[in-house]
Design a protein around this motif. Sequence first.
Motif, PDB file in Angstrom:
ATOM      1  N   GLY A  65       0.838  -1.185   0.000  1.00 21.90           N
ATOM      2  CA  GLY A  65       0.000   0.000   0.000  1.00 21.90           C
ATOM      3  C   GLY A  65       0.871   1.232   0.000  1.00 21.90           C
ATOM      4  O   GLY A  65       1.955   1.241   0.588  1.00 21.90           O
ATOM      5  N   ALA A  66       0.425   2.255  -0.700  1.00 16.76           N
ATOM      6  CA  ALA A  66       1.171   3.496  -0.757  1.00 16.76           C
ATOM      7  C   ALA A  66       0.192   4.616  -1.067  1.00 16.76           C
ATOM      8  O   ALA A  66      -0.864   4.389  -1.656  1.00 16.76           O
ATOM      9  CB  ALA A  66       2.258   3.421  -1.817  1.00 16.76           C
ATOM     10  N   GLY A  67       0.566   5.812  -0.670  1.00 18.30           N
ATOM     11  CA  GLY A  67      -0.294   6.944  -0.966  1.00 18.30           C
ATOM     12  C   GLY A  67       0.424   8.262  -0.848  1.00 18.30           C
ATOM     13  O   GLY A  67       1.406   8.395  -0.118  1.00 18.30           O
ATOM     14  N   ASP A  68      -0.078   9.229  -1.594  1.00 13.44           N
ATOM     15  CA  ASP A  68       0.414  10.597  -1.567  1.00 13.44           C
ATOM     16  C   ASP A  68      -0.313  11.323  -0.445  1.00 13.44           C
ATOM     17  O   ASP A  68      -1.541  11.381  -0.433  1.00 13.44           O
ATOM     18  CB  ASP A  68       0.135  11.251  -2.923  1.00 13.44           C
ATOM     19  CG  ASP A  68       0.670  12.661  -3.026  1.00 13.44           C
ATOM     20  OD1 ASP A  68       1.026  13.277  -2.003  1.00 13.44           O
ATOM     21  OD2 ASP A  68       0.732  13.156  -4.173  1.00 13.44           O
ATOM     22  N   LEU A  69       0.442  11.863   0.512  1.00 15.30           N
ATOM     23  CA  LEU A  69      -0.161  12.573   1.631  1.00 15.30           C
ATOM     24  C   LEU A  69      -0.313  14.061   1.354  1.00 15.30           C
ATOM     25  O   LEU A  69      -0.901  14.777   2.147  1.00 15.30           O
ATOM     26  CB  LEU A  69       0.677  12.370   2.899  1.00 15.30           C
ATOM     27  CG  LEU A  69       0.783  10.938   3.401  1.00 15.30           C
ATOM     28  CD1 LEU A  69       1.731  10.863   4.594  1.00 15.30           C
ATOM     29  CD2 LEU A  69      -0.581  10.389   3.767  1.00 15.30           C
ATOM     30  N   GLY A  70       0.217  14.539   0.255  1.00 16.32           N
ATOM     31  CA  GLY A  70       0.160  15.953  -0.072  1.00 16.32           C
ATOM     32  C   GLY A  70       1.394  16.690   0.429  1.00 16.32           C
ATOM     33  O   GLY A  70       2.126  16.201   1.293  1.00 16.32           O
ATOM     34  N   GLY A  71       1.638  17.842  -0.131  1.00 18.29           N
ATOM     35  CA  GLY A  71       2.758  18.664   0.294  1.00 18.29           C
ATOM     36  C   GLY A  71       4.110  18.013   0.048  1.00 18.29           C
ATOM     37  O   GLY A  71       5.092  18.359   0.687  1.00 18.29           O
ATOM     38  N   GLY A  72       4.171  17.047  -0.882  1.00 17.65           N
ATOM     39  CA  GLY A  72       5.414  16.358  -1.181  1.00 17.65           C
ATOM     40  C   GLY A  72       5.677  15.150  -0.302  1.00 17.65           C
ATOM     41  O   GLY A  72       6.704  14.498  -0.429  1.00 17.65           O
ATOM     42  N   TRP A  73       4.760  14.802   0.601  1.00 22.00           N
ATOM     43  CA  TRP A  73       4.915  13.676   1.522  1.00 22.00           C
ATOM     44  C   TRP A  73       4.177  12.454   0.987  1.00 22.00           C
ATOM     45  O   TRP A  73       3.089  12.565   0.433  1.00 22.00           O
ATOM     46  CB  TRP A  73       4.360  14.039   2.902  1.00 22.00           C
ATOM     47  CG  TRP A  73       5.202  15.051   3.599  1.00 22.00           C
ATOM     48  CD1 TRP A  73       5.106  16.405   3.484  1.00 22.00           C
ATOM     49  CD2 TRP A  73       6.264  14.789   4.499  1.00 22.00           C
ATOM     50  NE1 TRP A  73       6.065  16.998   4.264  1.00 22.00           N
ATOM     51  CE2 TRP A  73       6.791  16.035   4.904  1.00 22.00           C
ATOM     52  CE3 TRP A  73       6.833  13.627   4.998  1.00 22.00           C
ATOM     53  CZ2 TRP A  73       7.857  16.147   5.781  1.00 22.00           C
ATOM     54  CZ3 TRP A  73       7.897  13.731   5.882  1.00 22.00           C
ATOM     55  CH2 TRP A  73       8.400  14.984   6.267  1.00 22.00           C
ATOM     56  N   SER A  74       4.783  11.296   1.199  1.00 22.99           N
ATOM     57  CA  SER A  74       4.179  10.023   0.796  1.00 22.99           C
ATOM     58  C   SER A  74       4.290   9.025   1.932  1.00 22.99           C
ATOM     59  O   SER A  74       5.092   9.193   2.855  1.00 22.99           O
ATOM     60  CB  SER A  74       4.891   9.453  -0.438  1.00 22.99           C
ATOM     61  OG  SER A  74       4.744  10.313  -1.533  1.00 22.99           O
ATOM     62  N   GLN A  75       3.492   7.976   1.816  1.00 23.92           N
ATOM     63  CA  GLN A  75       3.471   6.918   2.825  1.00 23.92           C
ATOM     64  C   GLN A  75       3.413   5.576   2.122  1.00 23.92           C
ATOM     65  O   GLN A  75       2.706   5.436   1.114  1.00 23.92           O
ATOM     66  CB  GLN A  75       2.249   7.095   3.718  1.00 23.92           C
ATOM     67  CG  GLN A  75       2.120   6.097   4.838  1.00 23.92           C
ATOM     68  CD  GLN A  75       0.949   6.431   5.749  1.00 23.92           C
ATOM     69  OE1 GLN A  75      -0.028   7.037   5.338  1.00 23.92           O
ATOM     70  NE2 GLN A  75       1.048   6.040   6.990  1.00 23.92           N
ATOM     71  N   VAL A  76       4.181   4.593   2.626  1.00 20.44           N
ATOM     72  CA  VAL A  76       4.082   3.217   2.132  1.00 20.44           C
ATOM     73  C   VAL A  76       3.836   2.297   3.312  1.00 20.44           C
ATOM     74  O   VAL A  76       4.270   2.571   4.429  1.00 20.44           O
ATOM     75  CB  VAL A  76       5.343   2.752   1.355  1.00 20.44           C
ATOM     76  CG1 VAL A  76       5.539   3.548   0.086  1.00 20.44           C
ATOM     77  CG2 VAL A  76       6.576   2.773   2.219  1.00 20.44           C
ATOM     78  N   GLN A  77       3.125   1.215   3.045  1.00 17.91           N
ATOM     79  CA  GLN A  77       2.903   0.164   4.037  1.00 17.91           C
ATOM     80  C   GLN A  77       3.579  -1.096   3.521  1.00 17.91           C
ATOM     81  O   GLN A  77       3.616  -1.333   2.316  1.00 17.91           O
ATOM     82  CB  GLN A  77       1.409  -0.113   4.260  1.00 17.91           C
ATOM     83  CG  GLN A  77       0.651   1.001   4.938  1.00 17.91           C
ATOM     84  CD  GLN A  77       0.192   2.063   3.971  1.00 17.91           C
ATOM     85  OE1 GLN A  77      -0.151   1.775   2.837  1.00 17.91           O
ATOM     86  NE2 GLN A  77       0.187   3.299   4.397  1.00 17.91           N
ATOM     87  N   TYR A  78       4.082  -1.896   4.461  1.00 19.69           N
ATOM     88  CA  TYR A  78       4.774  -3.116   4.082  1.00 19.69           C
ATOM     89  C   TYR A  78       4.515  -4.176   5.134  1.00 19.69           C
ATOM     90  O   TYR A  78       4.159  -3.879   6.273  1.00 19.69           O
ATOM     91  CB  TYR A  78       6.282  -2.884   3.919  1.00 19.69           C
ATOM     92  CG  TYR A  78       6.827  -1.885   4.909  1.00 19.69           C
ATOM     93  CD1 TYR A  78       7.150  -2.259   6.198  1.00 19.69           C
ATOM     94  CD2 TYR A  78       6.992  -0.560   4.554  1.00 19.69           C
ATOM     95  CE1 TYR A  78       7.609  -1.346   7.121  1.00 19.69           C
ATOM     96  CE2 TYR A  78       7.461   0.368   5.476  1.00 19.69           C
ATOM     97  CZ  TYR A  78       7.776  -0.033   6.749  1.00 19.69           C
ATOM     98  OH  TYR A  78       8.220   0.879   7.656  1.00 19.69           O
ATOM     99  N   ASP A  79       4.714  -5.434   4.722  1.00 19.60           N
ATOM    100  CA  ASP A  79       4.449  -6.566   5.609  1.00 19.60           C
ATOM    101  C   ASP A  79       5.579  -6.810   6.597  1.00 19.60           C
ATOM    102  O   ASP A  79       5.359  -7.291   7.698  1.00 19.60           O
ATOM    103  CB  ASP A  79       4.228  -7.850   4.800  1.00 19.60           C
ATOM    104  CG  ASP A  79       2.970  -7.787   3.962  1.00 19.60           C
ATOM    105  OD1 ASP A  79       2.035  -7.074   4.334  1.00 19.60           O
ATOM    106  OD2 ASP A  79       2.943  -8.455   2.909  1.00 19.60           O
ATOM    107  N   ASP A  80       6.802  -6.533   6.182  1.00 16.13           N
ATOM    108  CA  ASP A  80       7.950  -6.822   7.033  1.00 16.13           C
ATOM    109  C   ASP A  80       9.031  -5.793   6.769  1.00 16.13           C
ATOM    110  O   ASP A  80       9.161  -5.295   5.654  1.00 16.13           O
ATOM    111  CB  ASP A  80       8.480  -8.230   6.728  1.00 16.13           C
ATOM    112  CG  ASP A  80       9.440  -8.743   7.795  1.00 16.13           C
ATOM    113  OD1 ASP A  80       9.399  -8.242   8.928  1.00 16.13           O
ATOM    114  OD2 ASP A  80      10.232  -9.637   7.473  1.00 16.13           O
TER     115      ASP A  80
END
Length: 166
Positions: A31-46
């Motif tokens: 999973g990943a997403g753009d948080l706005g303002g140049g910030w992003s987030q990724v999710q991972y299993d391990d």
Amino acid sequence: MGNRGGTAVARATVAELEEFAAEAGCAGIDGAGDLGGGWSQVQYDDQPDGAALAAALARRTGAPVLTVAYLDSDVGFVEAATFAGGSWRALLNRVTAENYEIPVDRFPVETALAGALDWAAAAGLSADPAGIRAALADSETFAEELTDRLLGALGIPSAAPGAAGA
């Protein structure tokens, strides 16, 4: 939720953060997403060691990075780093952590607050000290809820209270 993985937040594009996280040893990026303002987030299993991951991602992005490793969505272990080498750590869901017999005294709230404020300043963010303290000291059903509150209090744009999509 049952999350045993983690999340990383950085000032980078989603594609860059996915690539950098994979290079740093995160497995099962789902999973990943753009948080706005140049910030992003990724999710991972391990993930590898959280402190090592945060430092590696900060070096790769050239910007402050925050990671959270989850223990079955009950507890979150926060590790944050800046490109200049600053770091801080925290524990989310302290009451639940005590039930797991995690020594919460190794994660002092005021020490984490000071580190978080320095981190936010290095990131050029306007942080809310009371909101950060509350996210670090409060309890929720899921640690991910506290992560969202912490990000908002740190000033991450789309996670900030009242921001669109928050």
